[in-house]
Design a protein around this motif. Structure first.
Motif, PDB file in Angstrom:
ATOM      1  N   VAL A 256       0.839  -1.201   0.000  1.00 47.28           N
ATOM      2  CA  VAL A 256       0.000   0.000   0.000  1.00 47.28           C
ATOM      3  C   VAL A 256       0.870   1.246   0.000  1.00 47.28           C
ATOM      4  CG1 VAL A 256      -1.967  -1.080   1.133  1.00 47.28           C
ATOM      5  CG2 VAL A 256      -0.218   0.004   2.535  1.00 47.28           C
ATOM      6  N   MET A 257       0.343   2.323  -0.597  1.00 42.54           N
ATOM      7  CA  MET A 257       1.037   3.603  -0.633  1.00 42.54           C
ATOM      8  C   MET A 257       0.559   4.452   0.543  1.00 42.54           C
ATOM      9  SD  MET A 257       3.292   5.475  -2.160  1.00 42.54           S
ATOM     10  CE  MET A 257       3.513   4.830  -3.805  1.00 42.54           C
ATOM     11  N   LEU A 258       1.529   5.034   1.245  1.00 39.98           N
ATOM     12  CA  LEU A 258       1.235   5.874   2.408  1.00 39.98           C
ATOM     13  C   LEU A 258       1.583   7.326   2.129  1.00 39.98           C
ATOM     14  CD1 LEU A 258       2.938   3.762   5.219  1.00 39.98           C
ATOM     15  CD2 LEU A 258       0.552   3.639   4.468  1.00 39.98           C
ATOM     16  N   ASP A 259       0.880   8.222   2.791  1.00 42.50           N
ATOM     17  CA  ASP A 259       1.310   9.605   2.924  1.00 42.50           C
ATOM     18  C   ASP A 259       2.012   9.668   4.267  1.00 42.50           C
ATOM     19  OD1 ASP A 259       0.182  10.384   0.540  1.00 42.50           O
ATOM     20  OD2 ASP A 259      -1.597  11.268   1.445  1.00 42.50           O
ATOM     21  N   VAL A 260       3.227  10.206   4.281  1.00 42.31           N
ATOM     22  CA  VAL A 260       4.033  10.298   5.498  1.00 42.31           C
ATOM     23  C   VAL A 260       4.316  11.772   5.751  1.00 42.31           C
ATOM     24  CG1 VAL A 260       6.189   9.599   6.616  1.00 42.31           C
ATOM     25  CG2 VAL A 260       5.087   8.074   4.960  1.00 42.31           C
ATOM     26  N   GLN A 261       4.016  12.235   6.961  1.00 41.27           N
ATOM     27  CA  GLN A 261       4.178  13.647   7.289  1.00 41.27           C
ATOM     28  C   GLN A 261       5.345  13.842   8.240  1.00 41.27           C
ATOM     29  OE1 GLN A 261       0.760  15.415   9.150  1.00 41.27           O
ATOM     30  NE2 GLN A 261       1.418  17.475   8.622  1.00 41.27           N
ATOM     31  N   ASP A 262       6.156  14.880   7.946  1.00 43.63           N
ATOM     32  CA  ASP A 262       7.243  15.213   8.866  1.00 43.63           C
ATOM     33  C   ASP A 262       6.805  16.328   9.810  1.00 43.63           C
ATOM     34  OD1 ASP A 262       7.562  17.688   7.571  1.00 43.63           O
ATOM     35  OD2 ASP A 262       9.417  17.121   6.564  1.00 43.63           O
ATOM     36  N   VAL A 263       7.700  16.716  10.705  1.00 44.01           N
ATOM     37  CA  VAL A 263       7.397  17.690  11.744  1.00 44.01           C
ATOM     38  C   VAL A 263       7.009  19.059  11.173  1.00 44.01           C
ATOM     39  CG1 VAL A 263       9.783  18.443  12.079  1.00 44.01           C
ATOM     40  CG2 VAL A 263       8.179  18.522  14.000  1.00 44.01           C
TER      41      VAL A 263
ATOM     42  N   ASN B 204      10.312   0.944   8.798  1.00 50.63           N
ATOM     43  CA  ASN B 204      10.869   2.173   9.341  1.00 50.63           C
ATOM     44  C   ASN B 204      10.742   3.251   8.271  1.00 50.63           C
ATOM     45  OD1 ASN B 204      12.301   4.269  10.474  1.00 50.63           O
ATOM     46  ND2 ASN B 204      14.279   3.245  10.359  1.00 50.63           N
ATOM     47  N   LEU B 205       9.825   4.189   8.453  1.00 47.07           N
ATOM     48  CA  LEU B 205       9.602   5.266   7.500  1.00 47.07           C
ATOM     49  C   LEU B 205      10.587   6.411   7.680  1.00 47.07           C
ATOM     50  CD1 LEU B 205       5.719   5.465   7.850  1.00 47.07           C
ATOM     51  CD2 LEU B 205       7.011   4.192   6.139  1.00 47.07           C
ATOM     52  N   GLN B 206      11.234   6.484   8.834  1.00 50.25           N
ATOM     53  CA  GLN B 206      12.103   7.608   9.168  1.00 50.25           C
ATOM     54  C   GLN B 206      13.386   7.625   8.347  1.00 50.25           C
ATOM     55  OE1 GLN B 206      11.468  10.248  11.687  1.00 50.25           O
ATOM     56  NE2 GLN B 206      12.896  10.977  10.164  1.00 50.25           N
ATOM     57  N   ALA B 207      13.897   6.479   7.966  1.00 49.40           N
ATOM     58  CA  ALA B 207      15.221   6.383   7.339  1.00 49.40           C
ATOM     59  C   ALA B 207      15.438   7.362   6.174  1.00 49.40           C
ATOM     60  CB  ALA B 207      15.491   4.954   6.917  1.00 49.40           C
ATOM     61  N   PRO B 208      14.568   7.440   5.178  1.00 44.37           N
ATOM     62  CA  PRO B 208      14.859   8.334   4.049  1.00 44.37           C
ATOM     63  C   PRO B 208      14.385   9.778   4.254  1.00 44.37           C
ATOM     64  CG  PRO B 208      12.904   7.084   3.562  1.00 44.37           C
ATOM     65  CD  PRO B 208      13.416   6.592   4.896  1.00 44.37           C
ATOM     66  N   ILE B 209      13.723  10.089   5.359  1.00 39.94           N
ATOM     67  CA  ILE B 209      13.146  11.416   5.565  1.00 39.94           C
ATOM     68  C   ILE B 209      14.008  12.206   6.547  1.00 39.94           C
ATOM     69  CG2 ILE B 209      11.105  12.662   6.376  1.00 39.94           C
ATOM     70  CD1 ILE B 209       9.451  10.282   5.329  1.00 39.94           C
ATOM     71  N   ARG B 210      14.427  13.395   6.138  1.00 35.28           N
ATOM     72  CA  ARG B 210      15.374  14.185   6.931  1.00 35.28           C
ATOM     73  C   ARG B 210      14.808  14.619   8.276  1.00 35.28           C
ATOM     74  NH1 ARG B 210      18.301  19.807   5.098  1.00 35.28           N
ATOM     75  NH2 ARG B 210      19.487  20.078   7.015  1.00 35.28           N
ATOM     76  N   TRP B 211      13.583  15.116   8.301  1.00 35.69           N
ATOM     77  CA  TRP B 211      12.993  15.633   9.522  1.00 35.69           C
ATOM     78  C   TRP B 211      12.147  14.581  10.197  1.00 35.69           C
ATOM     79  CZ3 TRP B 211      15.441  19.834  10.771  1.00 35.69           C
ATOM     80  CH2 TRP B 211      15.943  20.652   9.764  1.00 35.69           C
ATOM     81  N   ARG B 212      11.909  14.733  11.463  1.00 35.71           N
ATOM     82  CA  ARG B 212      11.157  13.786  12.295  1.00 35.71           C
ATOM     83  C   ARG B 212       9.789  13.471  11.705  1.00 35.71           C
ATOM     84  NH1 ARG B 212       8.900  10.438  14.994  1.00 35.71           N
ATOM     85  NH2 ARG B 212       8.333  10.598  17.165  1.00 35.71           N
ATOM     86  N   VAL B 213       9.497  12.178  11.501  1.00 36.05           N
ATOM     87  CA  VAL B 213       8.188  11.733  11.030  1.00 36.05           C
ATOM     88  C   VAL B 213       7.192  11.843  12.185  1.00 36.05           C
ATOM     89  CG1 VAL B 213       6.853   9.742  10.242  1.00 36.05           C
ATOM     90  CG2 VAL B 213       9.091  10.198   9.259  1.00 36.05           C
ATOM     91  N   THR B 214       6.032  12.461  11.926  1.00 40.22           N
ATOM     92  CA  THR B 214       5.028  12.641  12.969  1.00 40.22           C
ATOM     93  C   THR B 214       3.746  11.865  12.699  1.00 40.22           C
ATOM     94  OG1 THR B 214       4.201  14.641  11.887  1.00 40.22           O
ATOM     95  CG2 THR B 214       5.889  14.924  13.612  1.00 40.22           C
ATOM     96  N   GLY B 215       3.608  11.310  11.505  1.00 41.10           N
ATOM     97  CA  GLY B 215       2.408  10.542  11.203  1.00 41.10           C
ATOM     98  C   GLY B 215       2.475   9.906   9.826  1.00 41.10           C
ATOM     99  N   ALA B 216       1.642   8.898   9.627  1.00 42.47           N
ATOM    100  CA  ALA B 216       1.555   8.227   8.329  1.00 42.47           C
ATOM    101  C   ALA B 216       0.183   7.591   8.211  1.00 42.47           C
ATOM    102  CB  ALA B 216       2.644   7.166   8.199  1.00 42.47           C
ATOM    103  N   TRP B 217      -0.376   7.606   7.014  1.00 43.02           N
ATOM    104  CA  TRP B 217      -1.693   7.022   6.779  1.00 43.02           C
ATOM    105  C   TRP B 217      -1.781   6.539   5.347  1.00 43.02           C
ATOM    106  CZ3 TRP B 217      -0.449  11.997   7.818  1.00 43.02           C
ATOM    107  CH2 TRP B 217      -0.614  12.920   6.794  1.00 43.02           C
ATOM    108  N   TRP B 218      -2.673   5.590   5.121  1.00 45.03           N
ATOM    109  CA  TRP B 218      -2.896   5.020   3.799  1.00 45.03           C
ATOM    110  C   TRP B 218      -3.584   6.060   2.935  1.00 45.03           C
ATOM    111  CZ3 TRP B 218      -7.621   2.013   2.027  1.00 45.03           C
ATOM    112  CH2 TRP B 218      -7.405   1.425   0.775  1.00 45.03           C
TER     113      TRP B 218
END
Length: 107
Positions: free
Chosen positions: A59-66, A81-95
């Protein structure tokens, strides 16, 4: 019990535990299906568990940073682990409704 008898009993117990442990399946957490008590969705600290009911779907997610930026990330069954490729702190994710994608970061 003598020292030899105690050592034999302890060794027998350890060997029995080793045999029981080797009978359990091995592999990464992504290949082990979630149980009823495991939460699905965004867990925290950039982790997301996709519960697929054993279908192997992605599934494809939308991932939001801080800062409110939205990224797209495709996940398969299990914990990712969604955090690895995203520079800023991940605060949420949803389908976001997407299915059948190739797992990975899409930016």
């Amino acid at each position: 019990m003598t020292g030899v008898a105690v050592a034999t009993a302890v060794a027998g117990g350890l060997l029995g535990a080793t045999e029981a442990a080797s009978a359990t399946p091995t592999g990464s957490s992504a290949t082990v299906p979630a149980t009823v008590t495991d939460p699905c969705g965004y867990l925290s600290w950039g982790s997301y568990r996709h519960c697929d009911g054993g279908t192997g779907s992605t599934v494809m997610l939308d991932v939001q940073d801080v800062w409110g930026n939205i990224y797209h990330y495709c996940v398969g069954p299990g914990v990712t682990n969604l955090q690895a490729p995203i520079r800023w702190r991940v605060t949420g994710a949803w389908w976001n409704g997407g299915v059948g994608c190739s797992p990975g970061f899409y930016g």
